[in-house]
Design a protein around this motif. Sequence first.
Motif, PDB file in Angstrom:
ATOM      1  N   ALA A  90       0.838  -1.202   0.000  1.00  0.00           N
ATOM      2  CA  ALA A  90       0.000   0.000   0.000  1.00  0.00           C
ATOM      3  C   ALA A  90       0.871   1.249   0.000  1.00  0.00           C
ATOM      4  O   ALA A  90       0.587   2.222  -0.704  1.00  0.00           O
ATOM      5  N   LYS A  91       1.986   1.206   0.754  1.00  0.00           N
ATOM      6  CA  LYS A  91       2.885   2.368   0.783  1.00  0.00           C
ATOM      7  C   LYS A  91       3.522   2.602  -0.591  1.00  0.00           C
ATOM      8  O   LYS A  91       3.704   3.725  -1.017  1.00  0.00           O
ATOM      9  N   PHE A 138      12.536  -2.373   0.966  1.00  0.00           N
ATOM     10  CA  PHE A 138      11.871  -1.137   0.512  1.00  0.00           C
ATOM     11  C   PHE A 138      11.358  -0.336   1.694  1.00  0.00           C
ATOM     12  O   PHE A 138      11.438   0.894   1.725  1.00  0.00           O
ATOM     13  N   ASP A 139      10.822  -1.057   2.674  1.00  0.00           N
ATOM     14  CA  ASP A 139      10.258  -0.382   3.834  1.00  0.00           C
ATOM     15  C   ASP A 139      11.342   0.351   4.619  1.00  0.00           C
ATOM     16  O   ASP A 139      11.123   1.451   5.115  1.00  0.00           O
ATOM     17  N   LYS A 140      12.507  -0.267   4.689  1.00  0.00           N
ATOM     18  CA  LYS A 140      13.603   0.366   5.445  1.00  0.00           C
ATOM     19  C   LYS A 140      14.148   1.575   4.690  1.00  0.00           C
ATOM     20  O   LYS A 140      14.451   2.608   5.280  1.00  0.00           O
ATOM     21  N   ALA A 141      14.281   1.437   3.371  1.00  0.00           N
ATOM     22  CA  ALA A 141      14.861   2.541   2.585  1.00  0.00           C
ATOM     23  C   ALA A 141      13.831   3.652   2.386  1.00  0.00           C
ATOM     24  O   ALA A 141      14.166   4.840   2.463  1.00  0.00           O
ATOM     25  N   GLY A 142      12.588   3.283   2.118  1.00  0.00           N
ATOM     26  CA  GLY A 142      11.525   4.276   1.861  1.00  0.00           C
ATOM     27  C   GLY A 142      11.477   4.644   0.389  1.00  0.00           C
ATOM     28  O   GLY A 142      12.505   4.959  -0.221  1.00  0.00           O
ATOM     29  N   ARG A 193      13.365   7.427  -4.553  1.00  0.00           N
ATOM     30  CA  ARG A 193      13.073   8.237  -5.742  1.00  0.00           C
ATOM     31  C   ARG A 193      14.038   9.432  -5.827  1.00  0.00           C
ATOM     32  O   ARG A 193      14.526   9.768  -6.900  1.00  0.00           O
ATOM     33  N   GLU A 194      14.329  10.027  -4.656  1.00  0.00           N
ATOM     34  CA  GLU A 194      15.247  11.175  -4.690  1.00  0.00           C
ATOM     35  C   GLU A 194      16.627  10.751  -5.184  1.00  0.00           C
ATOM     36  O   GLU A 194      17.233  11.425  -6.008  1.00  0.00           O
ATOM     37  N   LYS A 195      17.086   9.594  -4.694  1.00  0.00           N
ATOM     38  CA  LYS A 195      18.379   9.096  -5.193  1.00  0.00           C
ATOM     39  C   LYS A 195      18.269   8.764  -6.682  1.00  0.00           C
ATOM     40  O   LYS A 195      19.172   9.063  -7.469  1.00  0.00           O
ATOM     41  N   SER A 196      17.154   8.140  -7.049  1.00  0.00           N
ATOM     42  CA  SER A 196      16.968   7.714  -8.435  1.00  0.00           C
ATOM     43  C   SER A 196      17.062   8.905  -9.397  1.00  0.00           C
ATOM     44  O   SER A 196      17.657   8.805 -10.477  1.00  0.00           O
ATOM     45  N   LEU A 197      16.470  10.022  -8.999  1.00  0.00           N
ATOM     46  CA  LEU A 197      16.511  11.202  -9.872  1.00  0.00           C
ATOM     47  C   LEU A 197      17.955  11.640 -10.116  1.00  0.00           C
ATOM     48  O   LEU A 197      18.341  11.994 -11.232  1.00  0.00           O
TER      49      LEU A 197
END
Length: 421
Positions: A91-92, A320-324, A329-333
């Motif tokens: 859901a997150k 994923f839950d630990k990283a958020g 997404r910010e790193k990905s950009l």
Amino acid sequence: MPIVFEATPECARDLDQMDFLFSFRERFLFPQHNGEDVRYFCGNSLGLQPKSVSYLMDKELGDWARHGVEGHFKAGYPWFSYHHFFEERLAKLVGAEKEEVVAMNTLTVNLHMLLLSFYRPAVKRYKILMEAGAFPSDQYAVETQVRMHGYEPDDAIIEIAPKNGDNLIADEDIINAIKEAGESLAVVMIGGVNYYTGQFFDLEGITKAAHSVGAYAGFDLAHTVGNIPLKLHEWDVDFACWCSYKYLNSGPGGVGGAFVHERLGNDPKIFRLAGWWGNDEKTRFKMQKGFVPQRGAASWQMSNAPVFNMVAHNASLDIFDKAGIQPLREKSLKLTGYMEFLLKNITHLPFEIITPADPAKRGCQLSMLFGDRGREVFDALTKNGIIADWREPNVIRIAPVPLYNTFEDCYKLYETLMNIK
Ligand SMILES: Cc1ncc(COP(=O)(O)O)c(C=O)c1O
């Protein structure tokens, strides 16, 4: 402070040092090339294996050995309610209420099941609108769904193609076509991120347009989930499905997922094919006649959970839950921005990047369209321990994945391309 990119190994190293998600790569197993980890740019196709999978798999096998059938209630993660363990974390990732998501089946199966519910053509309203060049499995699914209802694909499927020799489809063209189709339109079904170009569509705008003509809006999120944060509930999307073996690192053929908006998931008038696992849990084992759907998307389940196929999903969703998803997404950009900057420095090879230049219109993938030499370049990358992905007829896709790729990986890829004469 604005980031200044340079095409140097020092710059790549500095960027890695500033990356507070850097250590997450330690949680994954990398294929080897000449005794070293490969530079893996293929998470858009098959994500890497989290190291915790084998431990969790052993635990599950142990529970089976220890408990036999009683594992349904006594296992560490009781199998009776296994799918519930994924709700909150899924859901997150997709921006949903817990009840709106379920881990089940595989992607194309879920797409068919959801179309069975939401593509209910009537005399006037029988068309499905999709993007031209959708992933073949989606095309086949839609084609056979319309045939199942007695329509011809050429008549019932509206495909929106790029205009004026462009590689990308303008969101406005999709929205205008929806409005033009008006009351003839039953469903809009689009890939959230196109697998070939990496283009991220305006899911909210498309949903709004679909609703304005009385159609449902559904999305295949295979290349979107775990890549771009989503707000499916807020955007009022009707249904969606995805696979978990790409950015969600849940292994080949890993369990798929589905979203059904709560407006619809709890509406008994929405038809769904039934099986015992979708039945109300209180009466599931009473073995009675008459399907009573449980609440939400979980009522689309048919069979009991394929537990061993969900272990890797469990492992990966924890990461994923630990990283958020937002920090990722910010790193990905930044990471994809750096990769793009480096590729733009290459002038001696015949390619263009066809993925949108606007970071808001793409995830981490960049697609390099080659005039010629594409296959030769791809083979040279592989020979140098760089795993990219080849898509016919002439595209190399590369996906710097924020969970396990580094800025140095991007530099290595660039350096290898520079060394191709
Ligand atoms: C966009 C898209 N749709 C559908 C599929 C097919 O998925 P599955 O084999 O899990 O049904 C894929 C597989 O890569 C895909 O990328």
